[in-house]
Scaffold this motif. Structure first.
Motif, PDB file in Angstrom:
ATOM      1  N   PHE A 241       0.817  -1.210   0.000  1.00  0.00           N
ATOM      2  CA  PHE A 241       0.000   0.000   0.000  1.00  0.00           C
ATOM      3  C   PHE A 241       0.856   1.268   0.000  1.00  0.00           C
ATOM      4  CE2 PHE A 241      -3.449  -2.750   1.939  1.00  0.00           C
ATOM      5  CZ  PHE A 241      -4.208  -2.748   0.774  1.00  0.00           C
ATOM      6  N   ILE A 242       1.999   1.232   0.697  1.00  0.00           N
ATOM      7  CA  ILE A 242       2.898   2.395   0.666  1.00  0.00           C
ATOM      8  C   ILE A 242       3.353   2.655  -0.767  1.00  0.00           C
ATOM      9  CG2 ILE A 242       5.174   3.250   1.327  1.00  0.00           C
ATOM     10  CD1 ILE A 242       4.794   1.905   4.034  1.00  0.00           C
ATOM     11  N   SER A 243       3.783   1.598  -1.454  1.00  0.00           N
ATOM     12  CA  SER A 243       4.240   1.750  -2.843  1.00  0.00           C
ATOM     13  C   SER A 243       3.130   2.283  -3.732  1.00  0.00           C
ATOM     14  CB  SER A 243       4.739   0.397  -3.362  1.00  0.00           C
ATOM     15  OG  SER A 243       5.064   0.473  -4.728  1.00  0.00           O
ATOM     16  N   ARG A 244       1.945   1.772  -3.537  1.00  0.00           N
ATOM     17  CA  ARG A 244       0.814   2.175  -4.376  1.00  0.00           C
ATOM     18  C   ARG A 244       0.462   3.644  -4.195  1.00  0.00           C
ATOM     19  NH1 ARG A 244      -5.155  -0.660  -3.867  1.00  0.00           N
ATOM     20  NH2 ARG A 244      -6.327   0.828  -5.139  1.00  0.00           N
ATOM     21  N   TYR A 245       0.329   4.084  -2.948  1.00  0.00           N
ATOM     22  CA  TYR A 245      -0.131   5.447  -2.710  1.00  0.00           C
ATOM     23  C   TYR A 245       0.999   6.476  -2.801  1.00  0.00           C
ATOM     24  CZ  TYR A 245      -4.503   3.321  -1.365  1.00  0.00           C
ATOM     25  OH  TYR A 245      -5.683   2.604  -1.386  1.00  0.00           O
ATOM     26  N   ALA A 246       2.213   6.075  -2.477  1.00  0.00           N
ATOM     27  CA  ALA A 246       3.337   7.000  -2.625  1.00  0.00           C
ATOM     28  C   ALA A 246       3.565   7.346  -4.090  1.00  0.00           C
ATOM     29  CB  ALA A 246       4.604   6.385  -2.023  1.00  0.00           C
ATOM     30  N   ARG A 247       3.392   6.368  -4.950  1.00  0.00           N
ATOM     31  CA  ARG A 247       3.554   6.618  -6.381  1.00  0.00           C
ATOM     32  C   ARG A 247       2.504   7.602  -6.880  1.00  0.00           C
ATOM     33  NH1 ARG A 247       3.939   1.737  -7.494  1.00  0.00           N
ATOM     34  NH2 ARG A 247       1.775   1.288  -8.048  1.00  0.00           N
ATOM     35  N   ARG A 248       1.320   7.521  -6.349  1.00  0.00           N
ATOM     36  CA  ARG A 248       0.251   8.427  -6.788  1.00  0.00           C
ATOM     37  C   ARG A 248       0.525   9.879  -6.420  1.00  0.00           C
ATOM     38  NH1 ARG A 248      -5.515   5.434  -5.384  1.00  0.00           N
ATOM     39  NH2 ARG A 248      -5.229   3.615  -6.748  1.00  0.00           N
ATOM     40  N   VAL A 249       1.114  10.095  -5.235  1.00  0.00           N
ATOM     41  CA  VAL A 249       1.330  11.481  -4.774  1.00  0.00           C
ATOM     42  C   VAL A 249       2.762  11.949  -5.007  1.00  0.00           C
ATOM     43  CG1 VAL A 249      -0.513  11.315  -3.069  1.00  0.00           C
ATOM     44  CG2 VAL A 249       1.821  10.716  -2.397  1.00  0.00           C
ATOM     45  N   GLY A 250       3.572  11.108  -5.648  1.00  0.00           N
ATOM     46  CA  GLY A 250       4.931  11.512  -5.980  1.00  0.00           C
ATOM     47  C   GLY A 250       5.879  11.559  -4.796  1.00  0.00           C
ATOM     48  N   LYS A 251       5.701  10.676  -3.824  1.00  0.00           N
ATOM     49  CA  LYS A 251       6.580  10.626  -2.656  1.00  0.00           C
ATOM     50  C   LYS A 251       7.406   9.346  -2.659  1.00  0.00           C
ATOM     51  CE  LYS A 251       3.732  13.435   0.487  1.00  0.00           C
ATOM     52  NZ  LYS A 251       3.066  13.482   1.814  1.00  0.00           N
ATOM     53  N   THR A 252       8.522   9.390  -1.918  1.00  0.00           N
ATOM     54  CA  THR A 252       9.386   8.211  -1.782  1.00  0.00           C
ATOM     55  C   THR A 252       9.663   7.974  -0.303  1.00  0.00           C
ATOM     56  OG1 THR A 252      10.455   8.660  -3.909  1.00  0.00           O
ATOM     57  CG2 THR A 252      11.599   7.174  -2.386  1.00  0.00           C
ATOM     58  N   PHE A 253       9.496   6.741   0.138  1.00  0.00           N
ATOM     59  CA  PHE A 253       9.792   6.354   1.523  1.00  0.00           C
ATOM     60  C   PHE A 253      10.887   5.291   1.507  1.00  0.00           C
ATOM     61  CE2 PHE A 253       5.399   7.849   1.591  1.00  0.00           C
ATOM     62  CZ  PHE A 253       5.434   8.731   2.655  1.00  0.00           C
ATOM     63  N   ARG A 254      11.937   5.541   2.299  1.00  0.00           N
ATOM     64  CA  ARG A 254      13.083   4.621   2.313  1.00  0.00           C
ATOM     65  C   ARG A 254      12.925   3.523   3.362  1.00  0.00           C
ATOM     66  NH1 ARG A 254      16.889   6.666  -0.945  1.00  0.00           N
ATOM     67  NH2 ARG A 254      16.820   8.902  -1.398  1.00  0.00           N
ATOM     68  N   ARG A 255      12.149   3.776   4.380  1.00  0.00           N
ATOM     69  CA  ARG A 255      11.998   2.778   5.439  1.00  0.00           C
ATOM     70  C   ARG A 255      10.676   3.016   6.160  1.00  0.00           C
ATOM     71  NH1 ARG A 255      15.779   6.407   6.471  1.00  0.00           N
ATOM     72  NH2 ARG A 255      15.502   7.841   8.249  1.00  0.00           N
ATOM     73  N   VAL A 256      10.273   1.978   6.897  1.00  0.00           N
ATOM     74  CA  VAL A 256       9.088   2.051   7.737  1.00  0.00           C
ATOM     75  C   VAL A 256       9.540   2.052   9.180  1.00  0.00           C
ATOM     76  CG1 VAL A 256       6.925   0.926   8.399  1.00  0.00           C
ATOM     77  CG2 VAL A 256       7.702   0.824   6.016  1.00  0.00           C
ATOM     78  N   SER A 257       9.024   2.969   9.963  1.00  0.00           N
ATOM     79  CA  SER A 257       9.368   3.045  11.371  1.00  0.00           C
ATOM     80  C   SER A 257       9.062   1.718  12.061  1.00  0.00           C
ATOM     81  CB  SER A 257       8.584   4.176  12.035  1.00  0.00           C
ATOM     82  OG  SER A 257       8.626   4.063  13.438  1.00  0.00           O
ATOM     83  N   LYS A 258      10.049   1.225  12.867  1.00  0.00           N
ATOM     84  CA  LYS A 258       9.845  -0.052  13.566  1.00  0.00           C
ATOM     85  C   LYS A 258       8.679   0.054  14.542  1.00  0.00           C
ATOM     86  CE  LYS A 258      12.209  -3.669  16.184  1.00  0.00           C
ATOM     87  NZ  LYS A 258      11.064  -3.867  17.093  1.00  0.00           N
ATOM     88  N   ARG A 259       8.579   1.181  15.203  1.00  0.00           N
ATOM     89  CA  ARG A 259       7.479   1.363  16.147  1.00  0.00           C
ATOM     90  C   ARG A 259       6.136   1.319  15.425  1.00  0.00           C
ATOM     91  NH1 ARG A 259       6.707   6.390  20.461  1.00  0.00           N
ATOM     92  NH2 ARG A 259       4.616   5.755  21.189  1.00  0.00           N
ATOM     93  N   THR A 260       6.093   1.928  14.250  1.00  0.00           N
ATOM     94  CA  THR A 260       4.861   1.907  13.465  1.00  0.00           C
ATOM     95  C   THR A 260       4.497   0.485  13.061  1.00  0.00           C
ATOM     96  OG1 THR A 260       4.979   4.159  12.599  1.00  0.00           O
ATOM     97  CG2 THR A 260       3.891   2.534  11.218  1.00  0.00           C
TER      98      THR A 260
END
Length: 472
Positions: free
Chosen positions: A338-357
């Protein structure tokens, strides 16, 4: 060489016209009826004299087509040109069929109009196919436009792969499938997967949410209606079963159907035929039925709110979708998806997911299942400003409080269970209806069913049995 008289030539010409598989008529310059061939007379159910004596122009034309036909003729009369149009003509039994009418003028040597020759070709089958194709395309566009819960089945947990394995096995058959599971678990997605792997994949997949249609319109939505069947029925409409002919129909939330509609659906499953609302014609269909529900239909049968015979007709091949809390090992995969899907739509890039999250997401109970996870990820992608993906944990704690109409904290599971059991005991084990446990607790029945499953409450313990009669 034998000479052929004019009478013999005329008789031979009439014989040719009588055997022509079209309705052929000859009119005078002002539309006076002169001749119609045998095929036309048999269709109209009249003799030649009866046809000639019919007074009104356009008497055999469908009322909805009459003005258009008269307008075409009046314009052709003023211009002297040929014309053609599609219209419906009344048969001797009162029914109508579509024809393509071609009208050609004949003039004398002075250019005066002396005859109109009209040939009508039956195109009813073609028109029905066109109407069906148009309706199918509308239904398909609706399905394409409507956002699915997710685009692909994501996960590799044993709970999910077991269901998918069984779905693949049943896909090649025409067996009726009943998919059960909580809201948001992906029941429609599995239904589509079954259709795509079936022999019907080239035909339509038509889905209907039975809970989203008003009860007085559900029969029309399923089986279609004739013009004038009820107020607002301004034209004939094909139902979902006709649109799905040759393909698959998904009846989502099938447990919400009224008792009358349940009877009609049972007939379709048994006889593979139905009648449109307001119609008498029996329409046969070849449709694979997949039903889905988040209700406990076994309990609904016991409660008397769902027909037992219909339940067994639907429950040929049951599939139960696992809730997200039973496939926690799939959560990291779904989060990445889901991160890949929605980040691509809004033009954002995430390198990692918070462990706490990630820990919070895996420990959360997800009452809304994958759909709720999807919404949380989409919201978080929108508000995140760094390359590390995080989720506001207050969003997770807020979701269980959405069911706080019970007046309980989510941490007091034991008290919650006791309150539900008290309500079931007071209602004799009934969940639905005015005196059911859901009404007593003031919560939606689907929410109560979800809690009953989560708390592993056996409703059968609370069902009251009628006293046995005394034997004398």
């Amino acid at each position: 060489m034998m000479k052929v008289t004019v009478n013999e030539q005329e008789a031979e010409l009439r014989q040719i016209l009588d055997f022509t598989p079209q309705l052929i008529a000859v009119y005078g310059p002002n539309r006076e009826r002169l001749y119609v061939n045998r095929v036309g007379l048999e269709y109209l159910g009249l003799t030649l004299e009866e046809w000639r004596q019919t007074p009104a122009r356009g008497a055999f034309v469908h009322p909805d087509d009459r003005a258009r036909e008269l307008d075409c003729f009046d314009r052709a009369l003023s211009t002297g040109s040929a014309y053609e149009l599609e219209l419906r003509l009344r048969k001797g039994d009162g029914s109508y069929r579509w024809f393509l009418a071609r009208s050609n003028p004949v003039r004398d040597d002075q250019g005066q109009m002396i005859r109109w020759y009209v040939a009508c070709t039956d195109i009813d089958d073609r028109k029905a196919a066109e109407e069906r194709l148009q309706q199918e395309n509308v239904a398909l566009r609706e399905e394409v436009d409507r956002a699915s819960m997710f685009e692909e089945i994501v996960g590799a947990s044993p709970a999910l792969t077991g269901v998918l394995s069984r779905a693949c096995k049943v896909a090649g058959s025409d067996s009726t499938v009943l998919i059960s599971g909580e809201t948001g678990t992906g029941k429609e997605l599995v239904a589509r997967a079954i259709h795509r792997r079936s022999r019907r994949a080239a035909r339509a997949f038509v889905a209907l949410n039975c809970a989203a249609i008003p009860r007085d319109l559900i029969a029309s939505e399923l089986f279609g209606h004739e013009k004038g069947a009820f107020t607002g029925a301004v034209q004939r409409r094909l139902g979902r079963f006709e649109l799905a002919n040759g393909g698959t129909i998904l009846l989502d939330e099938v447990g919400e159907l009224s008792s009358d509609t349940q009877v009609a659906l049972l007939r379709v499953l048994q006889e593979r035929e139905f009648e449109r609302v307001g119609g008498r014609e029996r329409i046969q269909v070849d449709v694979r039925v997949i039903a889905a529900t988040n209700r406990d239909l076994t309990a609904a049968v016991a409660d008397g709110t769902f027909r037992e015979d219909l339940f067994y007709r639907l429950n040929v091949f049951p599939l139960e979708m696992p809730p997200l809390r039973d496939r926690r090992e799939d959560i990291p995969i779904l989060v990445e998806y889901f991160i890949s899907r929605y980040a691509r739509r809004v033009g954002k890039t995430f390198r990692r997911v918070s462990k706490r999250t990630l820990d919070s997401l895996q420990s959360y109970t997800w009452p809304g299942n994958v759909r709720e996870l999807q919404n949380v990820i989409e919201r978080s992608v929108i508000v995140s400003d760094t390359d590390e993906f995080t989720v506001d944990e207050s969003w997770l704690s807020a979701a269980p409080r959405g069911d706080s109409r019970l007046g309980l904290s989510s941490t007091l599971a034991a008290n919650e269970k006791a309150m539900i059991e008290d309500a079931l005991r007071a209602s004799g084990g009934r969940v639905f209806g005015h005196s059911g446990a859901a009404a007593r607790l003031g919560i939606p029945r689907s929410t109560l069913e979800s809690k009953i499953r989560a708390l592993k409450i056996k409703k059968s313990r609370f069902r009251t049995r009628p006293p046995k009669p005394f034997l004398t």
